[in-house]
Design an enzyme around this catalytic site. Structure first.
Site, PDB file in Angstrom:
ATOM      1  N   HIS A 158       0.833  -1.211   0.000  1.00 17.83           N
ATOM      2  CA  HIS A 158       0.000   0.000   0.000  1.00 17.83           C
ATOM      3  C   HIS A 158       0.860   1.250   0.000  1.00 17.83           C
ATOM      4  O   HIS A 158       2.039   1.203   0.336  1.00 17.83           O
ATOM      5  CB  HIS A 158      -0.935   0.024   1.226  1.00 17.83           C
ATOM      6  CG  HIS A 158      -2.126  -0.864   1.079  1.00 17.83           C
ATOM      7  ND1 HIS A 158      -2.095  -2.211   1.326  1.00 17.83           N
ATOM      8  CD2 HIS A 158      -3.400  -0.587   0.685  1.00 17.83           C
ATOM      9  CE1 HIS A 158      -3.297  -2.732   1.107  1.00 17.83           C
ATOM     10  NE2 HIS A 158      -4.103  -1.772   0.710  1.00 17.83           N
ATOM     11  N   LYS A 162      -0.916   4.970   4.495  1.00 16.32           N
ATOM     12  CA  LYS A 162      -1.829   4.027   5.162  1.00 16.32           C
ATOM     13  C   LYS A 162      -1.384   3.797   6.601  1.00 16.32           C
ATOM     14  O   LYS A 162      -0.212   3.525   6.855  1.00 16.32           O
ATOM     15  CB  LYS A 162      -1.885   2.705   4.398  1.00 16.32           C
ATOM     16  CG  LYS A 162      -2.912   1.747   4.961  1.00 16.32           C
ATOM     17  CD  LYS A 162      -3.167   0.593   4.024  1.00 16.32           C
ATOM     18  CE  LYS A 162      -4.155  -0.401   4.632  1.00 16.32           C
ATOM     19  NZ  LYS A 162      -5.458   0.194   4.945  1.00 16.32           N
TER      20      LYS A 162
HETATM   21  P1  NAD Z   1      -7.593  10.272   4.235  1.00 14.25           P
HETATM   22  O1  NAD Z   1      -6.685  10.498   5.394  1.00 14.25           O
HETATM   23  O2  NAD Z   1      -7.266  10.917   2.917  1.00 14.25           O
HETATM   24  O3  NAD Z   1      -9.070  10.742   4.610  1.00 14.25           O
HETATM   25  C1  NAD Z   1      -9.658  10.557   5.878  1.00 14.25           C
HETATM   26  C2  NAD Z   1     -10.500  11.777   6.173  1.00 14.25           C
HETATM   27  O4  NAD Z   1     -11.236  11.532   7.357  1.00 14.25           O
HETATM   28  C3  NAD Z   1      -9.655  13.056   6.402  1.00 14.25           C
HETATM   29  O5  NAD Z   1     -10.129  14.106   5.582  1.00 14.25           O
HETATM   30  C4  NAD Z   1      -9.874  13.354   7.899  1.00 14.25           C
HETATM   31  O6  NAD Z   1      -9.874  14.749   8.166  1.00 14.25           O
HETATM   32  C5  NAD Z   1     -11.251  12.736   8.121  1.00 14.25           C
HETATM   33  N1  NAD Z   1     -11.507  12.405   9.519  1.00 14.25           N
HETATM   34  C6  NAD Z   1     -10.768  11.608  10.332  1.00 14.25           C
HETATM   35  N2  NAD Z   1     -11.337  11.518  11.549  1.00 14.25           N
HETATM   36  C7  NAD Z   1     -12.470  12.270  11.495  1.00 14.25           C
HETATM   37  C8  NAD Z   1     -13.493  12.576  12.437  1.00 14.25           C
HETATM   38  N3  NAD Z   1     -13.453  12.087  13.681  1.00 14.25           N
HETATM   39  N4  NAD Z   1     -14.513  13.349  12.021  1.00 14.25           N
HETATM   40  C9  NAD Z   1     -14.558  13.849  10.767  1.00 14.25           C
HETATM   41  N5  NAD Z   1     -13.608  13.601   9.833  1.00 14.25           N
HETATM   42  C10 NAD Z   1     -12.582  12.821  10.198  1.00 14.25           C
HETATM   43  O7  NAD Z   1      -7.706   8.700   4.077  1.00 14.25           O
HETATM   44  P2  NAD Z   1      -8.247   7.861   2.798  1.00 14.25           P
HETATM   45  O8  NAD Z   1      -7.109   7.421   1.952  1.00 14.25           O
HETATM   46  O9  NAD Z   1      -9.391   8.590   2.186  1.00 14.25           O
HETATM   47  O10 NAD Z   1      -8.789   6.541   3.538  1.00 14.25           O
HETATM   48  C11 NAD Z   1      -9.846   6.620   4.489  1.00 14.25           C
HETATM   49  C12 NAD Z   1     -10.121   5.251   5.063  1.00 14.25           C
HETATM   50  O11 NAD Z   1     -10.627   4.403   4.033  1.00 14.25           O
HETATM   51  C13 NAD Z   1      -8.894   4.536   5.645  1.00 14.25           C
HETATM   52  O12 NAD Z   1      -9.286   3.827   6.806  1.00 14.25           O
HETATM   53  C14 NAD Z   1      -8.489   3.594   4.538  1.00 14.25           C
HETATM   54  O13 NAD Z   1      -7.769   2.477   5.037  1.00 14.25           O
HETATM   55  C15 NAD Z   1      -9.847   3.213   4.011  1.00 14.25           C
HETATM   56  N6  NAD Z   1      -9.894   2.701   2.627  1.00 14.25           N
HETATM   57  C16 NAD Z   1     -10.832   1.760   2.398  1.00 14.25           C
HETATM   58  C17 NAD Z   1     -11.004   1.282   1.109  1.00 14.25           C
HETATM   59  C18 NAD Z   1     -12.074   0.242   0.867  1.00 14.25           C
HETATM   60  O14 NAD Z   1     -12.198  -0.240  -0.272  1.00 14.25           O
HETATM   61  N7  NAD Z   1     -12.854  -0.109   1.881  1.00 14.25           N
HETATM   62  C19 NAD Z   1     -10.209   1.751   0.062  1.00 14.25           C
HETATM   63  C20 NAD Z   1      -9.264   2.738   0.336  1.00 14.25           C
HETATM   64  C21 NAD Z   1      -9.120   3.217   1.631  1.00 14.25           C
END
Ligand code: NAD
Length: 272
Positions: A158, A162
């Site tokens: 990844h 991450k």
């Molecule tokens: P990122 O850090 O770009 O985005 C996360 C967002 O959440 C940020 O903008 C942050 O400010 C916000 N945030 C965090 N805590 C918060 C809270 N308490 N209240 C409001 N906003 C809050 O991360 P990303 O790359 O977008 O990934 C997000 C999540 O999705 C991760 O856990 C990642 O592992 C997961 N993910 C899942 C898949 C899937 O297919 N299920 C795919 C990619 C990523």
């Protein structure tokens, strides 16, 4: 909501990488309406400026509970992180909103609590560690292969932003391999490990190796070893658009489910 009418959708983690991609996909879908976008960053900014697409006046709000009460969506999609996602999903269930949790890093007890709450309140919900259809197929192929080739190790790769390791997908794949195995496996020889972690972490009796590097997005290989042969099942997500068909499928179908569901498998393989 009535079958055939527009689904009202909220996104938490709206300013993040997955949140922005999800919002663009929702805005492009004629049967979905974005009613709320929540993030602790970029609060007060219009969604138009955050994702670069017209959003009918939705702005980034700071607080999910207040936004849930104000906008009363049908579905919440969460792409925050771990415990924040669990708290958002818990509040959604308590408000009669079906959560689709895409964030990873929830603890086993948080997941168990959401499952129990979903059952108790009769509000459906989903936790989907990987929305890429190809990744779901990879996990199923790994489960099938494990019956005949029980010796397997997982290498997941990844991007370096991450936070959790191993990935949710790797843990899920390991559990499927463990379930698919007809026999248990153990090391062929006593091992001398010179650097801690060299043989990976162990999940459900499967070694998992996590690679974190800039330039990667989300990739996984499951390598099976047999007598004089190896089999590798590999999946690569090239960009975040790979997750959107699965995200839209989950949004559209979650309210038709009963109880709590993990993964897209139920929608892809078992439902007709
Ligand atoms: P990122 O850090 O770009 O985005 C996360 C967002 O959440 C940020 O903008 C942050 O400010 C916000 N945030 C965090 N805590 C918060 C809270 N308490 N209240 C409001 N906003 C809050 O991360 P990303 O790359 O977008 O990934 C997000 C999540 O999705 C991760 O856990 C990642 O592992 C997961 N993910 C899942 C898949 C899937 O297919 N299920 C795919 C990619 C990523």
């Amino acid at each position: 909501m009535d079958q055939g009418s527009t689904l009202r959708v909220a996104v938490t983690g709206a300013a993040g990488r997955m949140g922005r991609e999800t919002i663009r996909a929702i805005l492009a879908a004629s049967d979905l309406q974005l009613v709320a976008a929540v993030d602790r960053e970029r609060v007060g900014e219009s969604v138009d400026s955050v994702v670069g697409a017209p959003s009918d006046g939705v702005a980034i709000a700071a607080e999910w509970t207040a936004e849930a009460a104000r906008t009363q969506p049908d579905v919440l999609v969460d792409f925050t992180h771990g415990s924040a996602a669990a708290a958002h999903a818990r509040h959604a269930l308590q408000s009669g909103i079906a959560p689709v949790v895409g964030a990873t890093g929830l603890t086993d007890s948080e997941v168990a609590e959401l499952e129990a709450l979903s059952r108790q309140l009769d509000v459906p919900g989903m936790l989907v560690p990987n929305f890429a259809i190809g990744a779901v197929l990879m996990m199923e192929f790994a489960r099938m292969a494990a019956r005949w080739m029980p010796h397997a190790e997982i290498v997941e790769l990844h991007h370096d932003q991450k936070r959790d390791a191993p990935s949710g997908t790797a843990c899920r794949t390991a559990e499927k391999i463990a379930r698919g195995r007809a026999q248990s496996v153990s090391p062929q020889v006593p091992e001398l490990v010179r650097a801690e972690g060299a043989r990976g972490g162990v999940v459900a009796d499967v070694a998992v190796h996590s690679v974190r590097l800039p330039g990667l997005l989300a990739h996984q290989m499951v390598v099976f070893g047999g007598t004089g042969e190896c089999l590798t099942v590999r999946h690569d997500s090239m960009d975040r658009s790979s997750f959107m068909p699965g995200v839209l499928l989950a949004i559209r179908r979650v309210r038709t489910l009963t109880g709590w569901h993990e993964g897209l498998e139920g929608l892809l393989f078992w439902e007709r």
